[in-house]
Design an enzyme around this catalytic site. Sequence first.
Site, short mmCIF file in Angstrom:
data_model
loop_
_atom_site.label_atom_id
_atom_site.label_comp_id
_atom_site.label_asym_id
_atom_site.label_seq_id
_atom_site.Cartn_x
_atom_site.Cartn_y
_atom_site.Cartn_z
CB CYS A 168 1.77 -3.47 5.34
SG CYS A 168 0.39 -4.13 5.69
CG HIS A 210 -0.21 -0.17 2.60
ND1 HIS A 210 0.54 1.02 3.34
CD2 HIS A 210 -0.34 -1.10 3.49
CE1 HIS A 210 1.02 0.76 4.19
NE2 HIS A 210 0.53 -0.51 4.40
#
Length: 474
Positions: free
Chosen positions: A416, A400
């Site tokens: 992440c 992301h």
Amino acid sequence: MDKVSFLQEKSTFHMKYPDQSDLAFYRWYTAQYPNEAIGWFHLGKEREAQGNSEQALEAYRRGLVSKQGPYDNETRDAYHRLLRERQRSSLGSRTRLLLASLLFLYFQFAFSPGPLRDGSSETIPQAAKQPVPTPGQTQPHVEVIAVPPTLSARELSEQVRRYVESRRPALTQPFTVMVVPEVPGSPLFRPLLFYQPREVRGILRYNPTSRTVISEKWWDKPVQLEREPTLASVKAELTDEQLTLQHVLILRNALYRYYQQTGTLPAQLSDLAGAYPGNYLPQIPVPPKRLLLKSYPYHPKAFLPESAWDSLRNVLPLPGYPEPVAPFEPLQLQLTTSTHTLKLISGSHLVRSYPVAIGKNDSTPEGYYTIQQKINQPRGHDNIYGTRGMVFQENGYALHGTNHPESIGSSVSLGCVRLYNAAVEELYSFVSLGTEFMISNAPSPAQPWSNPAPFVLPAGPEEETPQVIYNWLH
């Protein structure tokens, strides 16, 4: 290890342990040779035969992150086949449940007045006919190759002449070779399809039909591409070609991943650009104007399941330009955690390279994954996920964007992978659902790469999930 050596190992094992099963051998072999795909492939097949699909999938995953060697393709095909079978089984269960519910409702209300009996039938509109595109006109072809820094202008001329005489025997139209200084980590004298030259050592235009050099110019030292007016037209031609190559590669990869997940091709290209969660692509790329095409040609009847990827050259041909000497392969993401580098590759071709932030304390999981969801404008407090998100593992792991660009290049997240927002928007345009994502902490030198001009397919509100607040491992 090749098949013969593998069978010899198996024979030796059973001679030594005659009471042990094939499963025992495969488990022993993968423990002894964890980087050999052939062992994981056969272990997966054995697990499948026993009806344990989850353990079979895990074995195939382990094989996919092994070193390059025999049974790579067989392992990949088995993995995606099993995924499709599991998805079909899940869909079948949901369909049976839905039919049972509808039958119950029917028997409850079929003989009483109401909307089930009074509703008028509706005619389902036929899908709009797709325009049949004409073949793209032949366009100026440009190849970028890197050369050793020690060659003189005369030596460059000689070696590049030998390159063009042997490299493109199938071409009939004149083409141009732009010669750039060596790119660390990239092969010499091989086309760099998605490299943006900054400096140039020379340029040569060649006619393959008459086998003659039309023109050439060389510099003893690299010159800045932007400051050399004689190269402006070649630079523009290269930009157009790179754009077309990107479009075709994006579409072929999306078609391939669609087939892997559904077992069929979409009826039309626009089906790839559906609303979330079926948004393989945000939009369908439109051909550059100079190709004189309204849309890219699409011939799903030319698809051959037994050679799924290779047949896509006929399903979605490359208009106006020759196919690369080193063929395209399905797009794949490769993250090297030791250098905080994410690469988008197609076989031997490096398409993009991005710096990233990863998890602290080795919290970014090593292994083989696929892109499961794509979300435009993922919701989170303070816009922590940036402008795009791509989930690669169900329990909170995603690629992301970020509202902390200063974190890129470090290990700060809970697992992440963060990118600059401009980078994640471009990656979101390239990567379809089902695209493979490999994460490794193996030491690897950071290799400089000059990405082409930014390319973004705008994402729309149909790819947003405003009702969901994500809690990814930011």
